[in-house]
Design a protein around this motif. Sequence first.
Motif, PDB file in Angstrom:
ATOM      1  N   LEU A  90      78.501 -13.646  52.490  1.00  0.00           N
ATOM      2  CA  LEU A  90      79.824 -13.276  51.956  1.00  0.00           C
ATOM      3  C   LEU A  90      79.669 -12.539  50.626  1.00  0.00           C
ATOM      4  N   LEU A  91      78.824 -13.040  49.736  1.00  0.00           N
ATOM      5  CA  LEU A  91      78.651 -12.379  48.444  1.00  0.00           C
ATOM      6  C   LEU A  91      78.132 -10.956  48.620  1.00  0.00           C
ATOM      7  N   ARG A  92      77.159 -10.769  49.484  1.00  0.00           N
ATOM      8  CA  ARG A  92      76.609  -9.422  49.711  1.00  0.00           C
ATOM      9  C   ARG A  92      77.652  -8.503  50.349  1.00  0.00           C
ATOM     10  N   GLU A 132      92.629 -10.753  67.612  1.00  0.00           N
ATOM     11  CA  GLU A 132      93.916 -11.434  67.736  1.00  0.00           C
ATOM     12  C   GLU A 132      94.153 -12.372  66.551  1.00  0.00           C
ATOM     13  N   THR A 133      93.176 -13.232  66.256  1.00  0.00           N
ATOM     14  CA  THR A 133      93.316 -14.162  65.123  1.00  0.00           C
ATOM     15  C   THR A 133      92.251 -13.906  64.063  1.00  0.00           C
ATOM     16  N   GLY A 134      91.488 -12.865  64.245  1.00  0.00           N
ATOM     17  CA  GLY A 134      90.435 -12.514  63.297  1.00  0.00           C
ATOM     18  C   GLY A 134      89.441 -11.588  63.950  1.00  0.00           C
ATOM     19  N   PHE A 135      88.252 -11.507  63.383  1.00  0.00           N
ATOM     20  CA  PHE A 135      87.202 -10.654  63.935  1.00  0.00           C
ATOM     21  C   PHE A 135      85.907 -11.452  64.069  1.00  0.00           C
ATOM     22  N   LEU A 136      85.159 -11.139  65.123  1.00  0.00           N
ATOM     23  CA  LEU A 136      83.820 -11.676  65.323  1.00  0.00           C
ATOM     24  C   LEU A 136      82.833 -10.531  65.171  1.00  0.00           C
ATOM     25  N   VAL A 137      81.840 -10.717  64.302  1.00  0.00           N
ATOM     26  CA  VAL A 137      80.935  -9.607  63.974  1.00  0.00           C
ATOM     27  C   VAL A 137      79.482 -10.082  63.992  1.00  0.00           C
ATOM     28  N   PRO A 138      78.528  -9.152  64.132  1.00  0.00           N
ATOM     29  CA  PRO A 138      77.123  -9.528  63.965  1.00  0.00           C
ATOM     30  C   PRO A 138      76.890 -10.051  62.544  1.00  0.00           C
ATOM     31  N   ARG A 139      75.895 -10.913  62.405  1.00  0.00           N
ATOM     32  CA  ARG A 139      75.672 -11.575  61.111  1.00  0.00           C
ATOM     33  C   ARG A 139      74.898 -10.657  60.166  1.00  0.00           C
ATOM     34  N   ALA A 140      75.624  -9.707  59.592  1.00  0.00           N
ATOM     35  CA  ALA A 140      75.051  -8.786  58.613  1.00  0.00           C
ATOM     36  C   ALA A 140      76.148  -8.422  57.619  1.00  0.00           C
ATOM     37  N   PRO A 141      75.831  -8.348  56.325  1.00  0.00           N
ATOM     38  CA  PRO A 141      76.863  -8.094  55.315  1.00  0.00           C
ATOM     39  C   PRO A 141      77.693  -6.848  55.592  1.00  0.00           C
ATOM     40  N   GLY A 142      77.055  -5.786  56.083  1.00  0.00           N
ATOM     41  CA  GLY A 142      77.790  -4.547  56.320  1.00  0.00           C
ATOM     42  C   GLY A 142      78.910  -4.698  57.326  1.00  0.00           C
ATOM     43  N   PHE A 143      78.652  -5.441  58.405  1.00  0.00           N
ATOM     44  CA  PHE A 143      79.684  -5.660  59.421  1.00  0.00           C
ATOM     45  C   PHE A 143      80.829  -6.496  58.854  1.00  0.00           C
ATOM     46  N   PHE A 144      80.485  -7.515  58.072  1.00  0.00           N
ATOM     47  CA  PHE A 144      81.536  -8.321  57.441  1.00  0.00           C
ATOM     48  C   PHE A 144      82.355  -7.468  56.477  1.00  0.00           C
ATOM     49  N   ALA A 145      81.690  -6.651  55.676  1.00  0.00           N
ATOM     50  CA  ALA A 145      82.392  -5.816  54.699  1.00  0.00           C
ATOM     51  C   ALA A 145      83.380  -4.887  55.389  1.00  0.00           C
ATOM     52  N   GLU A 146      82.954  -4.293  56.478  1.00  0.00           N
ATOM     53  CA  GLU A 146      83.818  -3.346  57.195  1.00  0.00           C
ATOM     54  C   GLU A 146      85.086  -4.022  57.702  1.00  0.00           C
ATOM     55  N   ARG A 147      84.938  -5.176  58.351  1.00  0.00           N
ATOM     56  CA  ARG A 147      86.101  -5.859  58.920  1.00  0.00           C
ATOM     57  C   ARG A 147      86.992  -6.472  57.844  1.00  0.00           C
ATOM     58  N   LEU A 148      86.402  -6.956  56.785  1.00  0.00           N
ATOM     59  CA  LEU A 148      87.201  -7.517  55.696  1.00  0.00           C
ATOM     60  C   LEU A 148      88.026  -6.437  55.025  1.00  0.00           C
ATOM     61  N   VAL A 152      74.387 -23.944  44.078  1.00  0.00           N
ATOM     62  CA  VAL A 152      75.404 -23.231  43.306  1.00  0.00           C
ATOM     63  C   VAL A 152      74.730 -22.295  42.302  1.00  0.00           C
ATOM     64  N   ARG A 153      73.687 -22.784  41.650  1.00  0.00           N
ATOM     65  CA  ARG A 153      72.972 -21.955  40.663  1.00  0.00           C
ATOM     66  C   ARG A 153      72.427 -20.679  41.304  1.00  0.00           C
ATOM     67  N   LYS A 154      71.822 -20.799  42.474  1.00  0.00           N
ATOM     68  CA  LYS A 154      71.264 -19.634  43.152  1.00  0.00           C
ATOM     69  C   LYS A 154      72.347 -18.644  43.551  1.00  0.00           C
ATOM     70  N   LEU A 155      73.476 -19.162  44.017  1.00  0.00           N
ATOM     71  CA  LEU A 155      74.567 -18.274  44.415  1.00  0.00           C
ATOM     72  C   LEU A 155      75.197 -17.595  43.196  1.00  0.00           C
ATOM     73  N   ARG A 156      75.285 -18.310  42.079  1.00  0.00           N
ATOM     74  CA  ARG A 156      75.788 -17.691  40.846  1.00  0.00           C
ATOM     75  C   ARG A 156      74.862 -16.547  40.409  1.00  0.00           C
ATOM     76  N   GLU A 157      73.566 -16.775  40.492  1.00  0.00           N
ATOM     77  CA  GLU A 157      72.604 -15.738  40.121  1.00  0.00           C
ATOM     78  C   GLU A 157      72.747 -14.527  41.037  1.00  0.00           C
ATOM     79  N   LEU A 158      72.939 -14.777  42.320  1.00  0.00           N
ATOM     80  CA  LEU A 158      73.117 -13.669  43.261  1.00  0.00           C
ATOM     81  C   LEU A 158      74.387 -12.888  42.954  1.00  0.00           C
ATOM     82  N   ALA A 159      75.482 -13.594  42.675  1.00  0.00           N
ATOM     83  CA  ALA A 159      76.738 -12.918  42.330  1.00  0.00           C
ATOM     84  C   ALA A 159      76.563 -12.047  41.096  1.00  0.00           C
TER      85      ALA A 159
END
Length: 407
Positions: free
Chosen positions: A239-241, A341-357, A265-272
Motif C-alpha cells: 500500500l505504501l509503495r 462491482e464492489t471493488g477491484f481485484l488486481v495482481p499483487r504489485a504496487p503499480g496495479f494497486f496505484a492504477e485502480r486506486l 511499525v518502525r520499518k513501515l515508518r522508515e519506508l514511508a
Amino acid sequence: MSYSVAMLSVHTSPLDAPGRTKDAGGMNVYIRALAHALSQRGIQVDIFTRKTDPSTPQVVHLDSQVRVIHIPAGPQAPTHKNELYQYLPTFVRNIDEFRTEEQGEYDLVHSHYWLSGVAGLALSELWQVPHVTMFHTLARLKQMAHPDEPEPPLRLEMEQQLIQQVDRIIAATGDERSQILRFCGAASRSVRVIPCGVDIELFQPYDRRQTRAQLGFSDQQPLLLFAGRLDPFKGPDVLLRAAAMMQEEAQIVIVGGRSEQDEDVRKLRELAAQLGIAERTHFLEAQPQGRMPLFYSAADVTVVPSYHESFGFAAVESLACGTPVVATRAGGLMTVVRHDETGFLVPRAPGFFAERLDALLREPALRERMTQATRDSVLRFSWDSVAEQVQHLYEALLDEASCLIAQ
C-alpha cells in the motif's frame, strides 16, 4: 439437540485484539464470534488456549454457554508459534485433566490452525469423539502464493496428516476447497465449504465526514485504509509503495501493531519516509472491534494487498460498512470482492494497486456505484447463517458417530 464442543486455539486466544500481534487476526474474531453464535443455538462451547500470562484467570466466561479456558503448556509467556509443537502433549494432557476435574464430557472437537489440529487428533482419539478442523491458512497454499518464504517442514507434514485423518475440514470458500482437494489430496466428502462471517449489526455504514472528524482525519484529502496484522504477508508495504506511485495524494491510515516501539511499525515508518509520503501516513495501533466501523466508514477505499487470504475479514468488514475494496486477486478475496462491482481485484504489485486506486478516487460516479453495492453483497455472511451451517455439520458427524456405535 444439546451437546458440548471443545474448541481449540493453541497459539492465540480469542481474547486477543486482532492486529495487535502477528498471531492475532481474523482467526481470533472467527473463533469468538462463532462460539457466541453457536451458544445462541443452545450449544455449549469451551475454547481451550495456551496460557501465556500467569495473571490470566484460568476460566473467562464470554457468555452463559461459552468459556475461554487457559491451559498451562510451556512457558507462561508469549512464545513464537513455531516453538509450540513440543508443548502439545502437555496441552492435551492438561485439557483432559481439566475435563476430569469438572466431571464433564465433550461430544465433539473443533480445532483451529494446524497446531490445534494436532492436539485435536489426540483428544478426539482419547475421548472417541468426531474432530472438525479449520486450517485458516495452509502452509502449502501459503507457500505457493509466496515461494520466497518457505514454511517449516514439520507444519507441512502435520497438515498433510490432519487432512488424511480428521473427520471433516471446513474451507472458507469454494476456491479453498478446490485447492485442498487438488494440492493436498483430501477426500472430496471430507471438505465442507462454510464461509467466515461478519457482525452485520456492528459493521454498518456511518457518515464519512462525521467519522473523519471524530477520528481526527482531514476531509480535504481522500483516505486509504489498511487494517490488520503488520505482517509482510499482509502487504502494508505494498500500500505504501502504491500510494507513492499514485497521482492522487491520499491520506494513508494503517491500523495494526502495538505501539511506537513496534518493530514492524518502525520499518513501515522508515519506508514511508523513504517514499516521501510520511507526512500523509498515519499509524494507529490495533483498535477494538467496536471502533473499526468508524475507520472503515471514514475511508474512501480499504486496501487488502495480502499474498493470500483464506477469506479476508478486513474486506468483508469494509464492504459491510459501505466502503469499496481494492484487493489482491488471490484466495478468498476473489469470493468476497466482486470485481468492478464492489471493488477491484488486481495482481499483487504496487503499480496495479496505484492504477485502480487512482481510478476509484478520480471517478466519484464509479465509487458511488460500488458503494451502493457493497453492503448487500456481504449480508449472506451473517454469523447466525454461519453458525447454522456449522451446527448442521456437527449434527451430521454426531449422527454418523451414533450409527457407528450402534453397529
